[in-house]
Design a protein around this motif. Structure first.
Motif, short mmCIF file in Angstrom:
data_model
loop_
_atom_site.label_atom_id
_atom_site.label_comp_id
_atom_site.label_asym_id
_atom_site.label_seq_id
_atom_site.Cartn_x
_atom_site.Cartn_y
_atom_site.Cartn_z
N GLY A 236 38.81 57.43 40.07
CA GLY A 236 38.68 57.83 41.46
C GLY A 236 39.56 56.97 42.34
N CYS A 237 39.29 57.05 43.63
CA CYS A 237 40.13 56.35 44.60
C CYS A 237 39.31 55.97 45.83
N PHE A 238 39.59 54.82 46.37
CA PHE A 238 39.04 54.41 47.65
C PHE A 238 40.12 54.60 48.71
N HIS A 239 39.76 55.25 49.80
CA HIS A 239 40.67 55.44 50.92
C HIS A 239 40.24 54.49 52.03
N PHE A 240 41.20 53.82 52.67
CA PHE A 240 40.85 52.83 53.68
C PHE A 240 41.94 52.77 54.74
N ASN A 241 41.61 52.14 55.87
CA ASN A 241 42.57 51.97 56.94
C ASN A 241 43.75 51.13 56.45
N ARG A 242 44.95 51.56 56.73
CA ARG A 242 46.14 50.90 56.19
C ARG A 242 46.33 49.48 56.72
N THR A 243 45.73 49.16 57.86
CA THR A 243 45.85 47.81 58.42
C THR A 243 44.64 46.95 58.08
N SER A 244 43.86 47.36 57.08
CA SER A 244 42.63 46.65 56.74
C SER A 244 42.90 45.20 56.34
N LEU A 245 42.24 44.26 57.04
CA LEU A 245 42.33 42.85 56.69
C LEU A 245 41.65 42.57 55.36
N LEU A 246 40.60 43.29 55.07
CA LEU A 246 39.86 43.09 53.83
C LEU A 246 40.72 43.42 52.62
N PHE A 247 41.30 44.60 52.58
CA PHE A 247 42.10 44.99 51.42
C PHE A 247 43.37 44.14 51.30
N ALA A 248 43.93 43.73 52.45
CA ALA A 248 45.13 42.89 52.41
C ALA A 248 44.86 41.53 51.80
N SER A 249 43.61 41.07 51.85
CA SER A 249 43.27 39.74 51.34
C SER A 249 42.82 39.75 49.88
N LEU A 250 42.65 40.93 49.30
CA LEU A 250 42.19 41.02 47.92
C LEU A 250 43.35 40.84 46.95
N PRO A 251 43.08 40.39 45.73
CA PRO A 251 44.15 40.23 44.73
C PRO A 251 44.67 41.58 44.26
N ASP A 252 45.71 41.54 43.42
CA ASP A 252 46.34 42.77 42.95
C ASP A 252 45.37 43.65 42.17
N TYR A 253 44.44 43.02 41.45
CA TYR A 253 43.45 43.80 40.71
C TYR A 253 42.13 43.06 40.67
N LEU A 254 41.05 43.81 40.60
CA LEU A 254 39.71 43.27 40.39
C LEU A 254 39.16 43.91 39.13
N LEU A 255 38.99 43.13 38.09
CA LEU A 255 38.40 43.61 36.84
C LEU A 255 37.00 43.02 36.71
N ILE A 256 36.02 43.90 36.67
CA ILE A 256 34.62 43.47 36.55
C ILE A 256 34.14 43.80 35.14
N PRO A 257 34.11 42.83 34.22
CA PRO A 257 33.64 43.09 32.86
C PRO A 257 32.13 43.26 32.83
#
Length: 288
Positions: free
Chosen positions: A116-137
């Motif tokens: 699937g996909c998450f859609h978000f505001n392109r200027t989001s501070l939250l998404f800009a601060s996250l790493p390239d990937y989040l893997l949750i084992p």
């Protein structure tokens, strides 16, 4: 509402569960870079696969694992066996049931995965601060924890054909983002960007006040000592959101960037800027 809730709200995250993948044998699928504002995710229901990132890093995913790519990075999914070139020739799309099925091989799949996909505001501070990937084992989480329970619920709705199932799947996928973020922060924390800023003893209160009321200049005592003039030739992304925050060095407001004394503005911005944006020229530190 706490600060993380506020960041999620400002990001206006909407989730969609788009596809179910059932693969057998040796296979490889290439995913292109997503547009800004779209973050793909994959949830392995059964079996295992490998993920190759642009950096060459390879990740292993097993049943119950969840992968999120906040920046929509291109990636290649492939079987754990013999390496094969990415191709779509042998893949079939079956439009039956709640979700379209992308199938390679027979009905008895080695890998069953939701995409699937998450859609978000392109200027989001939250998404800009996250790493390239989040893997949750899944192995790092309680078997009866909320994330695993939600994955089980997603599987149950995808397997069934009940009234309103697609609407419910999309709504559940929106909740999935919060649980992914919660699991990531509990195991990795955050040492850069806006999430790190929230935990900073000096600047956290300033940032929280600004999140609560971003239209007004902060009157926090630490925000009144120094100011950096924001030049008109900032990166377009900075102009659109009006903020550029350097943890421990700068505070932000719609009117400028405040800098703590005895710190290097240039080196601080380079390390801590939320999304890697830098002033191109004309940033002048001035005392006010």
């Amino acid at each position: 509402m706490n600060s993380i809730d506020k960041l999620i709200s400002l990001a206006n995250v909407r989730g969609s569960l788009d596809l179910r993948c059932q693969f057998q044998g040796d296979w490889s699928l290439e995913h292109e870079q997503e547009a800004l504002g779209k973050a793909p995710y994959h949830v392995v229901l059964s079996g295992e696969c490998r993920v190759e990132l642009p950096s060459g890093q390879r990740l292993s995913m097993r049943a119950g694992d969840v992968l999120l790519l906040p920046g929509g990075a291109p990636h290649v999914l492939h079987s754990p066996g013999k390496a094969v070139a990415p191709t779509l020739v042998s893949a079939k799309r079956i439009d039956a049931g709640i979700l379209p099925i992308h199938r390679i091989g027979g009905v008895s799949a080695d890998l069953d995965m939701l995409c699937g996909c998450f859609h978000f505001n392109r200027t989001s501070l939250l998404f800009a601060s996250l790493p390239d990937y989040l893997l949750i084992p899944s192995g790092t989480l309680p078997a009866d924890g909320p994330l695993q329970s939600l994955v089980d619920l997603l599987r149950g709705e995808a397997d069934g054909d009940q009234i309103g199932a697609k609407f419910l799947l999309d709504a559940l996928s929106q909740a999935l983002f919060t649980l992914i973020l919660r699991a990531h922060l509990s195991s990795h924390g955050q040492d850069i960007g806006t999430l790190a800023l929230l935990s900073d003893k000096r600047l956290g209160p300033v940032w929280q006040a600004m999140l609560a009321d971003p239209a007004h200049e902060s009157d926090h005592p630490k925000s009144s000592r120094y100011r950096v003039h924001v030049p008109s030739i900032f990166h377009a992304g900075v102009r659109s959101c009006g903020w550029c925050v350097a943890m421990g060095i700068a505070y932000a407001s719609p009117y400028g960037i405040g800098v703590q004394p005895a710190e290097s503005f240039a080196s601080g911005i380079k390390r801590y800027c939320l999304a890697g944006w830098l002033p191109i020229a004309g940033g002048v530190q001035q005392k006010i």
